[in-house]
Write an enzyme that holds these catalytic residues in place. Structure first.
Site, PDB file in Angstrom:
ATOM      1  N   GLY A 237       0.875  -1.224   0.075  1.00 33.99           N
ATOM      2  CA  GLY A 237       0.037   0.056  -0.032  1.00 33.99           C
ATOM      3  C   GLY A 237       0.633   1.370   0.246  1.00 33.99           C
ATOM      4  O   GLY A 237       0.360   2.384   0.571  1.00 33.99           O
TER       5      GLY A 237
ATOM      6  N   ASN B 250       1.699   3.062  -2.609  1.00 33.69           N
ATOM      7  CA  ASN B 250       1.107   3.990  -3.681  1.00 33.69           C
ATOM      8  C   ASN B 250      -0.243   4.558  -2.888  1.00 33.69           C
ATOM      9  O   ASN B 250      -0.506   5.462  -3.406  1.00 33.69           O
ATOM     10  CB  ASN B 250       0.934   3.218  -4.994  1.00 33.69           C
ATOM     11  CG  ASN B 250       2.185   3.433  -6.009  1.00 33.69           C
ATOM     12  OD1 ASN B 250       2.408   4.226  -6.283  1.00 33.69           O
ATOM     13  ND2 ASN B 250       2.767   2.169  -5.898  1.00 33.69           N
TER      14      ASN B 250
ATOM     15  N   ASN C 146      -4.660   2.275 -12.955  1.00 35.57           N
ATOM     16  CA  ASN C 146      -3.731   1.353 -12.489  1.00 35.57           C
ATOM     17  C   ASN C 146      -2.194   1.697 -12.587  1.00 35.57           C
ATOM     18  O   ASN C 146      -2.077   2.582 -13.609  1.00 35.57           O
ATOM     19  CB  ASN C 146      -3.991   0.102 -13.108  1.00 35.57           C
ATOM     20  CG  ASN C 146      -2.916  -1.081 -12.657  1.00 35.57           C
ATOM     21  OD1 ASN C 146      -2.847  -1.164 -11.425  1.00 35.57           O
ATOM     22  ND2 ASN C 146      -2.219  -1.490 -13.540  1.00 35.57           N
TER      23      ASN C 146
ATOM     24  N   HIS D 234       1.908   0.597 -12.888  1.00 35.40           N
ATOM     25  CA  HIS D 234       2.659  -0.635 -12.992  1.00 35.40           C
ATOM     26  C   HIS D 234       3.829  -0.225 -13.159  1.00 35.40           C
ATOM     27  O   HIS D 234       4.492   0.740 -13.779  1.00 35.40           O
ATOM     28  CB  HIS D 234       1.967  -1.298 -14.526  1.00 35.40           C
ATOM     29  CG  HIS D 234       2.982  -2.498 -14.659  1.00 35.40           C
ATOM     30  ND1 HIS D 234       2.560  -3.748 -14.041  1.00 35.40           N
ATOM     31  CD2 HIS D 234       3.793  -2.741 -15.584  1.00 35.40           C
ATOM     32  CE1 HIS D 234       3.422  -4.556 -14.608  1.00 35.40           C
ATOM     33  NE2 HIS D 234       4.151  -4.061 -15.369  1.00 35.40           N
TER      34      HIS D 234
ATOM     35  N   ASP E 198      -2.461  -4.925 -17.431  1.00 34.86           N
ATOM     36  CA  ASP E 198      -1.551  -3.792 -17.635  1.00 34.86           C
ATOM     37  C   ASP E 198      -1.650  -3.125 -18.929  1.00 34.86           C
ATOM     38  O   ASP E 198      -0.644  -3.268 -19.660  1.00 34.86           O
ATOM     39  CB  ASP E 198      -0.125  -4.410 -17.204  1.00 34.86           C
ATOM     40  CG  ASP E 198      -0.176  -4.792 -15.662  1.00 34.86           C
ATOM     41  OD1 ASP E 198      -0.923  -4.344 -15.007  1.00 34.86           O
ATOM     42  OD2 ASP E 198       0.724  -6.021 -15.801  1.00 34.86           O
TER      43      ASP E 198
HETATM   44  C1  GAR Z   1       3.907  -1.379  -6.975  1.00 37.94           C
HETATM   45  O1  GAR Z   1       5.185  -1.447  -7.505  1.00 37.94           O
HETATM   46  C2  GAR Z   1       3.017  -1.495  -8.324  1.00 37.94           C
HETATM   47  O2  GAR Z   1       3.282  -0.805  -9.450  1.00 37.94           O
HETATM   48  C3  GAR Z   1       2.714  -2.849  -8.734  1.00 37.94           C
HETATM   49  O3  GAR Z   1       2.516  -3.421  -7.441  1.00 37.94           O
HETATM   50  C4  GAR Z   1       3.579  -2.593  -6.609  1.00 37.94           C
HETATM   51  C5  GAR Z   1       2.743  -2.456  -5.240  1.00 37.94           C
HETATM   52  O4  GAR Z   1       3.328  -1.505  -4.233  1.00 37.94           O
HETATM   53  N1  GAR Z   1       1.602  -3.155  -9.514  1.00 37.94           N
HETATM   54  C6  GAR Z   1       1.751  -4.195 -10.651  1.00 37.94           C
HETATM   55  O5  GAR Z   1       2.634  -4.830 -10.649  1.00 37.94           O
HETATM   56  C7  GAR Z   1       0.665  -4.220 -11.135  1.00 37.94           C
HETATM   57  N2  GAR Z   1       0.548  -5.221 -12.212  1.00 37.94           N
HETATM   58  P1  GAR Z   1       2.555  -0.745  -3.146  1.00 37.94           P
HETATM   59  O6  GAR Z   1       1.493  -1.782  -2.537  1.00 37.94           O
HETATM   60  O7  GAR Z   1       3.598  -0.611  -2.279  1.00 37.94           O
HETATM   61  O8  GAR Z   1       1.711   0.281  -3.834  1.00 37.94           O
END
Ligand code: GAR
Length: 211
Positions: free
Chosen positions: A15, A17, A109, A111, A147
């Site tokens: 979490g 982001n 989203n 990525h 994505d």
């Molecule tokens: C982030 O790096 C996000 O970009 C990625 O998961 C991580 C979540 O971190 N998402 C993907 O790979 C989507 N395909 P967070 O929970 O600390 O935000």
């Protein structure tokens, strides 16, 4: 206060982001309120981080449910709070056409790669192993493919010879937090239009560039 636009955030894990978006609303950098955070994973660390900021955080597990049954529960909670924009922030499940039809053009989203390179899991590892010299992150509208939807913003970071998955991920993550806030601000402002796959930001409806 009550007329601020409402954002819902879906998470599956850490979490960070999500937190970047919540903190941007607290600073007033985003004219919006995070109305609810929903995790499909019980005990996701992001849940407590949201609550520590006074944001309601729910678990809606997908276990034992069909994709649509699960999504119906999530959509009901989002609609109950009049959420206008849904941000996926490390939400590791595909959304069905049902969910997307409930929030048309209103699901984003983030990525950790320069899409369309390296979709899916472990994007940073994929980039490192492929040997690219630059990678980065992408915020895009969500469609039914993983994505995949129209790209709102991207940020580029260099890949160094001595990078590990951890160091590259950390460099990308710092950019993710900035990029997601900017992309959400653009979408909330409505100051963009979509032509095919292209998201044109801050342009008038007339052809050509602004003066
Ligand atoms: C982030 O790096 C996000 O970009 C990625 O998961 C991580 C979540 O971190 N998402 C993907 O790979 C989507 N395909 P967070 O929970 O600390 O935000």
């Amino acid at each position: 206060m009550g007329d601020k636009k409402k954002i819902g955030i879906l998470i599956s894990g850490r979490g960070s982001n999500m937190l970047a978006l919540i903190e941007a609303t607290e600073r007033g950098e985003l004219e919006a309120e995070v109305a609810v955070v929903i995790s499909n994973v019980e005990g996701a660390p992001g849940l407590e981080k949201a609550r520590a900021h006074g944001v309601e955080a729910l678990v809606i597990s997908h276990k034992g449910l069909s994709r649509e049954e699960h999504e119906r529960l999530i959509v009901a909670e989002l609609k109950r709070r009049q959420v206008e924009l849904v941000c996926l922030a490390g939400y590791m499940r595909l959304l069905s056409p049902y969910f997307l039809s409930e929030f048309p053009g209103r699901v984003l989203n983030i990525h950790p790669s320069l899409l369309p390179a390296f979709p899916g899991l472990e994007a940073q590892r994929q980039a490192l192993e492929y040997g690219v010299k630059f990678s980065g992150c992408t915020v895009h509208f969500v469609d039914e493919k993983m994505d995949h939807g129209p790209i709102i913003l991207q940020a580029v970071v260099p890949v160094y010879d001595d990078d590990t998955v951890e160091t590259l991920s950390a460099r990308i993550l710092a950019e993710e937090h900035r990029l997601y806030v900017r992309a959400v601000a653009i979408v909330l402002s409505g100051n963009y239009r979509i032509e095919g796959r292209r998201v044109l930001i801050g342009r008038s409806r007339e052809a050509g560039h602004p003066a």
